[in-house]
Design an enzyme around this catalytic site. Sequence first.
Site, PDB file in Angstrom:
ATOM      1  N   HIS A 103       0.839  -1.206   0.000  1.00 41.77           N
ATOM      2  CA  HIS A 103       0.000   0.000   0.000  1.00 41.77           C
ATOM      3  C   HIS A 103       0.873   1.254   0.000  1.00 41.77           C
ATOM      4  O   HIS A 103       1.309   1.729   1.049  1.00 41.77           O
ATOM      5  CB  HIS A 103      -0.940  -0.010   1.215  1.00 41.77           C
ATOM      6  CG  HIS A 103      -1.974   1.068   1.183  1.00 41.77           C
ATOM      7  ND1 HIS A 103      -3.333   0.819   1.271  1.00 41.77           N
ATOM      8  CD2 HIS A 103      -1.874   2.417   1.055  1.00 41.77           C
ATOM      9  CE1 HIS A 103      -4.003   1.945   1.204  1.00 41.77           C
ATOM     10  NE2 HIS A 103      -3.132   2.942   1.087  1.00 41.77           N
TER      11      HIS A 103
ATOM     12  N   ASP B 224       2.339   4.247   2.609  1.00 43.57           N
ATOM     13  CA  ASP B 224       1.189   5.018   2.117  1.00 43.57           C
ATOM     14  C   ASP B 224       1.623   6.216   1.259  1.00 43.57           C
ATOM     15  O   ASP B 224       1.477   6.187   0.043  1.00 43.57           O
ATOM     16  CB  ASP B 224       0.309   5.460   3.298  1.00 43.57           C
ATOM     17  CG  ASP B 224      -1.119   5.742   2.911  1.00 43.57           C
ATOM     18  OD1 ASP B 224      -1.490   5.452   1.755  1.00 43.57           O
ATOM     19  OD2 ASP B 224      -1.876   6.245   3.754  1.00 43.57           O
TER      20      ASP B 224
ATOM     21  N   HIS C 191      -6.006   0.026   5.017  1.00 43.70           N
ATOM     22  CA  HIS C 191      -6.070   0.515   6.412  1.00 43.70           C
ATOM     23  C   HIS C 191      -6.992  -0.391   7.256  1.00 43.70           C
ATOM     24  O   HIS C 191      -6.510  -1.275   7.928  1.00 43.70           O
ATOM     25  CB  HIS C 191      -6.501   1.986   6.485  1.00 43.70           C
ATOM     26  CG  HIS C 191      -5.629   2.899   5.688  1.00 43.70           C
ATOM     27  ND1 HIS C 191      -4.467   3.418   6.188  1.00 43.70           N
ATOM     28  CD2 HIS C 191      -5.738   3.365   4.412  1.00 43.70           C
ATOM     29  CE1 HIS C 191      -3.891   4.174   5.254  1.00 43.70           C
ATOM     30  NE2 HIS C 191      -4.644   4.151   4.168  1.00 43.70           N
TER      31      HIS C 191
ATOM     32  N   GLU D 242     -10.379   3.618   7.463  1.00 43.37           N
ATOM     33  CA  GLU D 242      -9.198   4.419   7.823  1.00 43.37           C
ATOM     34  C   GLU D 242      -9.704   5.513   8.764  1.00 43.37           C
ATOM     35  O   GLU D 242      -9.322   5.558   9.920  1.00 43.37           O
ATOM     36  CB  GLU D 242      -8.568   5.013   6.553  1.00 43.37           C
ATOM     37  CG  GLU D 242      -7.354   5.907   6.809  1.00 43.37           C
ATOM     38  CD  GLU D 242      -6.793   6.504   5.518  1.00 43.37           C
ATOM     39  OE1 GLU D 242      -7.510   6.542   4.501  1.00 43.37           O
ATOM     40  OE2 GLU D 242      -5.622   6.947   5.539  1.00 43.37           O
TER      41      GLU D 242
ATOM     42  N   HIS E   9       1.143   5.028  -2.441  1.00 42.03           N
ATOM     43  CA  HIS E   9       0.633   5.832  -3.563  1.00 42.03           C
ATOM     44  C   HIS E   9       1.805   6.437  -4.330  1.00 42.03           C
ATOM     45  O   HIS E   9       2.640   7.130  -3.737  1.00 42.03           O
ATOM     46  CB  HIS E   9      -0.261   6.957  -3.039  1.00 42.03           C
ATOM     47  CG  HIS E   9      -1.527   6.470  -2.391  1.00 42.03           C
ATOM     48  ND1 HIS E   9      -2.757   6.509  -3.022  1.00 42.03           N
ATOM     49  CD2 HIS E   9      -1.746   5.896  -1.177  1.00 42.03           C
ATOM     50  CE1 HIS E   9      -3.681   5.999  -2.219  1.00 42.03           C
ATOM     51  NE2 HIS E   9      -3.097   5.622  -1.084  1.00 42.03           N
TER      52      HIS E   9
ATOM     53  N   HIS F 136      -9.873   1.397   0.096  1.00 45.13           N
ATOM     54  CA  HIS F 136      -9.593   2.170   1.304  1.00 45.13           C
ATOM     55  C   HIS F 136     -10.872   2.193   2.140  1.00 45.13           C
ATOM     56  O   HIS F 136     -11.886   2.737   1.687  1.00 45.13           O
ATOM     57  CB  HIS F 136      -9.261   3.620   0.953  1.00 45.13           C
ATOM     58  CG  HIS F 136      -7.875   3.853   0.480  1.00 45.13           C
ATOM     59  ND1 HIS F 136      -7.412   3.444  -0.747  1.00 45.13           N
ATOM     60  CD2 HIS F 136      -6.831   4.481   1.093  1.00 45.13           C
ATOM     61  CE1 HIS F 136      -6.158   3.810  -0.877  1.00 45.13           C
ATOM     62  NE2 HIS F 136      -5.762   4.442   0.217  1.00 45.13           N
TER      63      HIS F 136
ATOM     64  N   ASP G 111       1.784   8.921  -6.338  1.00 41.98           N
ATOM     65  CA  ASP G 111       1.777  10.390  -6.249  1.00 41.98           C
ATOM     66  C   ASP G 111       1.988  10.889  -4.822  1.00 41.98           C
ATOM     67  O   ASP G 111       2.101  12.097  -4.606  1.00 41.98           O
ATOM     68  CB  ASP G 111       0.491  10.973  -6.855  1.00 41.98           C
ATOM     69  CG  ASP G 111      -0.785  10.356  -6.296  1.00 41.98           C
ATOM     70  OD1 ASP G 111      -0.747   9.199  -5.832  1.00 41.98           O
ATOM     71  OD2 ASP G 111      -1.823  11.042  -6.318  1.00 41.98           O
TER      72      ASP G 111
HETATM   73  O1  NOS Z   1      -4.384   7.486   3.089  1.00 44.95           O
HETATM   74  C1  NOS Z   1      -5.092   7.752   2.107  1.00 44.95           C
HETATM   75  N1  NOS Z   1      -6.440   7.607   2.189  1.00 44.95           N
HETATM   76  C2  NOS Z   1      -7.276   7.875   1.158  1.00 44.95           C
HETATM   77  N2  NOS Z   1      -6.841   8.351  -0.015  1.00 44.95           N
HETATM   78  C3  NOS Z   1      -5.505   8.547  -0.157  1.00 44.95           C
HETATM   79  C4  NOS Z   1      -4.594   8.261   0.870  1.00 44.95           C
HETATM   80  N3  NOS Z   1      -3.360   8.553   0.417  1.00 44.95           N
HETATM   81  C5  NOS Z   1      -3.509   9.017  -0.842  1.00 44.95           C
HETATM   82  N4  NOS Z   1      -4.791   9.023  -1.196  1.00 44.95           N
HETATM   83  C6  NOS Z   1      -5.402   9.484  -2.448  1.00 44.95           C
HETATM   84  O2  NOS Z   1      -5.162   8.534  -3.475  1.00 44.95           O
HETATM   85  C7  NOS Z   1      -4.862   9.239  -4.661  1.00 44.95           C
HETATM   86  C8  NOS Z   1      -4.259   8.328  -5.688  1.00 44.95           C
HETATM   87  O3  NOS Z   1      -2.997   7.886  -5.336  1.00 44.95           O
HETATM   88  C9  NOS Z   1      -4.014  10.374  -4.167  1.00 44.95           C
HETATM   89  O4  NOS Z   1      -3.921  11.413  -5.117  1.00 44.95           O
HETATM   90  C10 NOS Z   1      -4.784  10.801  -2.926  1.00 44.95           C
HETATM   91  O5  NOS Z   1      -5.850  11.670  -3.282  1.00 44.95           O
END
Ligand code: NOS
Length: 383
Positions: free
Chosen positions: A39, A319, A261, A240, A41, A237, A43
């Site tokens: 897990h 994350d 999460h 969380e 991201h 997700h 970006d």
């Molecule tokens: O912890 C998180 N919880 C929910 N959404 C998230 C979390 N981290 C990132 N993103 C979302 O996922 C998109 C795609 O990668 C990110 O741009 C952000 O908006």
Amino acid sequence: MIASRVVTVRSTGSPASHSNMSEQNNRQDVFSKPKVELHVHLDGAIRLQTILDVARRRGIPLPADTMEELRELIVLRKPTTLTEFLGKFAEYMHVIAGDRDAIKRIAYEFVEDKAKEGVIYVEVRYSPHFLANCDVDPIPWNQAEGDLSPDEVVRLVNEGLRQGERAFHVKVRSILCCMRHMPSWSAEVVELCKKYRHEGVVAIDLAGDESLNCEAYPGHRRAYEEAVRCGIHRTVHAGEVGAACVVKEAVEVLKAERVGHGYRTLEDRVLYKKLLAQNMHFEVCPISSKLTGACNADFTKHPVVTFRKDKANYSLNTDDPLIFGSTLQLDYWMAHEHMGFTPEEFKRLNISSAASCFLPESEKNELLGKLYKAYGMIRSTAF
Ligand SMILES: O=c1[nH]cnc2c1ncn2[C@@H]1O[C@H](CO)[C@@H](O)[C@H]1O
């Protein structure tokens, strides 16, 4: 080669964000063996320097000229809310989105960073729509319309990841994210998962702000139905910051095979017991959960302590290391230092992570074999 000596853990972000100074000096790599990460991201894992470089090249003004200033702007220092945390992406996504070289570069550099953390297999996720500037409505991050579509974003990320795999000997697969607030994008997300399933895309995810609405929109539900129909793996997700009912919906309606999460599952004992019995995988992100305000800042009370006690199936993940100023080693260190995790537990959870990854069975077995060998363990086989 995976470093086997103990090295000091260096965080890429705010040095003071997670603990006091004496702890910081003593941080060590508490588990310098091969790891699996499920897990993270893309970006949320960009290098600060890359944001600065690309902004300069493209002539995009930023309110920061140096790494330190940019770190100040982007890295979270204190626990906040998920909504506020998600707002951090707006500080830099307009720099990377819509730029072919930047997108390939962040994918390639991501693999190098994972190699340095001792990761041998990673599933990295992102929203193709968030990195595009055409064929996406609305065009994100106030970009002007360009000619980079979500489809081409996926091809560029695939290319960057493949080059990274070859250069750094890390196995990498990707997960495409639907966004909670944008159900109109989800049909295309599942189509992209299908189109690129033989080029490294292994699953669909639903990310974004689950505190906004508890029930997934029909657009998401239809996309997940299509994923089930076509054998595309699914994670969501859930739990969380959202209540246990979001987890229940993720598993029962969206047919999630893993939960992103999932901390608040613990608030519904019946559901938790059921998921334990199903061996449901929880993608746990310790530092993230503290800084997004998802969990109590006191790590001794963290849901993963209960997961461990109950021998649940879970992974440890970063994350969004850019925004949390963290590394995977730092998450392991937190688990060791504040929750008493031992090397044996780290081995066990990495084996559970590999067993819950979205690779086809033969490749999963190969990965498991590598871990057993590196951990000096004998693999039990069914007679
Ligand atoms: O912890 C998180 N919880 C929910 N959404 C998230 C979390 N981290 C990132 N993103 C979302 O996922 C998109 C795609 O990668 C990110 O741009 C952000 O908006």
